[in-house]
Design an enzyme around this catalytic site. Structure first.
Site, PDB file in Angstrom:
ATOM      1  N   SER A   7     -17.668  32.131 -33.424  1.00 53.28           N
ATOM      2  CA  SER A   7     -18.595  33.274 -32.490  1.00 53.28           C
ATOM      3  C   SER A   7     -19.803  33.976 -33.647  1.00 53.28           C
ATOM      4  O   SER A   7     -19.517  34.061 -34.516  1.00 53.28           O
ATOM      5  CB  SER A   7     -17.010  34.832 -32.009  1.00 53.28           C
ATOM      6  OG  SER A   7     -16.473  33.883 -31.740  1.00 53.28           O
TER       7      SER A   7
HETATM    8  N1  SAH Z   1     -12.212  32.889 -32.783  1.00 53.38           N
HETATM    9  C1  SAH Z   1     -12.677  32.486 -33.218  1.00 53.38           C
HETATM   10  C2  SAH Z   1     -13.594  31.131 -32.000  1.00 53.38           C
HETATM   11  C3  SAH Z   1     -13.325  30.823 -31.704  1.00 53.38           C
HETATM   12  S1  SAH Z   1     -13.307  29.822 -30.295  1.00 53.38           S
HETATM   13  C4  SAH Z   1     -13.350  32.157 -34.543  1.00 53.38           C
HETATM   14  O1  SAH Z   1     -13.616  33.164 -34.750  1.00 53.38           O
HETATM   15  O2  SAH Z   1     -13.577  31.286 -34.691  1.00 53.38           O
HETATM   16  C5  SAH Z   1     -12.377  29.609 -28.740  1.00 53.38           C
HETATM   17  C6  SAH Z   1     -11.403  29.374 -29.157  1.00 53.38           C
HETATM   18  O3  SAH Z   1     -10.236  29.293 -28.366  1.00 53.38           O
HETATM   19  C7  SAH Z   1     -11.447  27.779 -29.249  1.00 53.38           C
HETATM   20  O4  SAH Z   1     -11.270  27.465 -30.262  1.00 53.38           O
HETATM   21  C8  SAH Z   1     -10.239  26.632 -28.168  1.00 53.38           C
HETATM   22  O5  SAH Z   1      -9.674  25.772 -28.772  1.00 53.38           O
HETATM   23  C9  SAH Z   1     -10.072  28.604 -28.163  1.00 53.38           C
HETATM   24  N2  SAH Z   1      -9.055  27.990 -27.215  1.00 53.38           N
HETATM   25  C10 SAH Z   1      -8.906  27.921 -25.610  1.00 53.38           C
HETATM   26  N3  SAH Z   1      -7.928  28.409 -25.089  1.00 53.38           N
HETATM   27  C11 SAH Z   1      -6.939  28.631 -25.424  1.00 53.38           C
HETATM   28  C12 SAH Z   1      -5.231  28.791 -25.219  1.00 53.38           C
HETATM   29  N4  SAH Z   1      -5.023  29.158 -23.968  1.00 53.38           N
HETATM   30  N5  SAH Z   1      -4.516  28.756 -26.056  1.00 53.38           N
HETATM   31  C13 SAH Z   1      -4.985  29.165 -27.510  1.00 53.38           C
HETATM   32  N6  SAH Z   1      -6.260  28.857 -27.527  1.00 53.38           N
HETATM   33  C14 SAH Z   1      -7.160  28.758 -27.025  1.00 53.38           C
END
Ligand code: SAH
Length: 220
Positions: free
Chosen positions: A60
């Site tokens: 993000s």
């Molecule tokens: N907080 C992260 C942002 C990652 S983007 C950072 O600081 O880098 C969002 C992430 O959510 C992705 O990796 C995606 O695979 C995950 N995601 C989406 N749906 C999900 C679910 N139901 N359970 C766990 N992770 C999920």
């Protein structure tokens, strides 16, 4: 420009955008974001932008990480926080500087492993990672003082509301439109859930189940 100079510029940008909580700014300052980006994007680690990670996901934008962290209202360092969407592990690392323990769930095995390794490299030891479907929360560890979801939900998952402590806060992007969602802050008061709309945001979708891995590689 050095990473240090870029970081100072970034912190000034966050402050201008309304992130004024000194504990949040200090946590962002103490977490090396370059540890969480792909090597080919290392030169952009302190730019205020989201960047690609494996499996078509993103780390993000620093402003959004800081804004959401501030919105959680981490008034005590004794809190237990659940994050859905570990991704790179960066948001979890920022939270780790502010609370007692962070539980974080990712649905891609490769991202979960890489995030775990990245957290270990910088000596973070109060983050517990898990491969799973975050829509179901983490019942064995519930209830949580705070819950943060870093992927966009169509609706707020009931399991997450149920796993929030009375007086707790849930921060979650919600919306069906892939390019425009609303960041909501939900406070629990007994059986009441009081919603506030904070900011238009753009996140990858929150999807059910554990993911099938794709053999992609954005590094080329
Ligand atoms: N907080 C992260 C942002 C990652 S983007 C950072 O600081 O880098 C969002 C992430 O959510 C992705 O990796 C995606 O695979 C995950 N995601 C989406 N749906 C999900 C679910 N139901 N359970 C766990 N992770 C999920």
């Amino acid at each position: 420009m050095s990473d240090e100079a870029r970081k100072i510029r970034l912190l000034m940008e966050l402050r201008r955008g309304g992130v004024t909580a000194t504990n949040v700014l200090s946590a962002v300052e103490r977490v090396p974001r370059d540890n969480f980006v792909l090597p080919s994007f290392a030169d952009q680690a302190y730019e205020n932008t989201a960047l690609p990670i494996h499996q078509g996901q993103t780390i993000s934008q620093p402003y959004v990480v800081a804004f959401m962290t501030q919105a959680l209202g981490l008034t005590s360092s004794n809190l237990k926080v659940l994050e859905i969407g570990t991704g790179s592990g960066y948001q979890a690392a920022v939270l780790s500087k502010l609370v007692r323990r962070v539980f974080t769930i990712e649905r891609y095995r490769s991202l979960y492993r890489e995030a775990e390794a990245a957290l270990k490299r910088i000596g973070v030891n109060n983050v517990v990672t898990k491969l799973g479907d975050g829509m179901l929360g983490w019942p064995e560890q519930a209830p949580f003082d705070r819950i943060i979801v870093t992927a966009a939900a169509e609706t707020v998952p009931d399991a997450l509301k149920a796993q929030l402590k009375d007086g707790g806060i849930l921060v979650i992007p919600v919306g069906r439109d892939p390019v425009s969602q609303s960041l909501l802050r939900i406070r629990r008061q007994g059986d009441q859930f009081i919603e506030e709309n904070l900011l238009p945001v753009r996140f990858v979708p929150l999807l059910p189940g554990i993911a099938r891995e794709a053999q992609d590689n954005p590094e080329g």
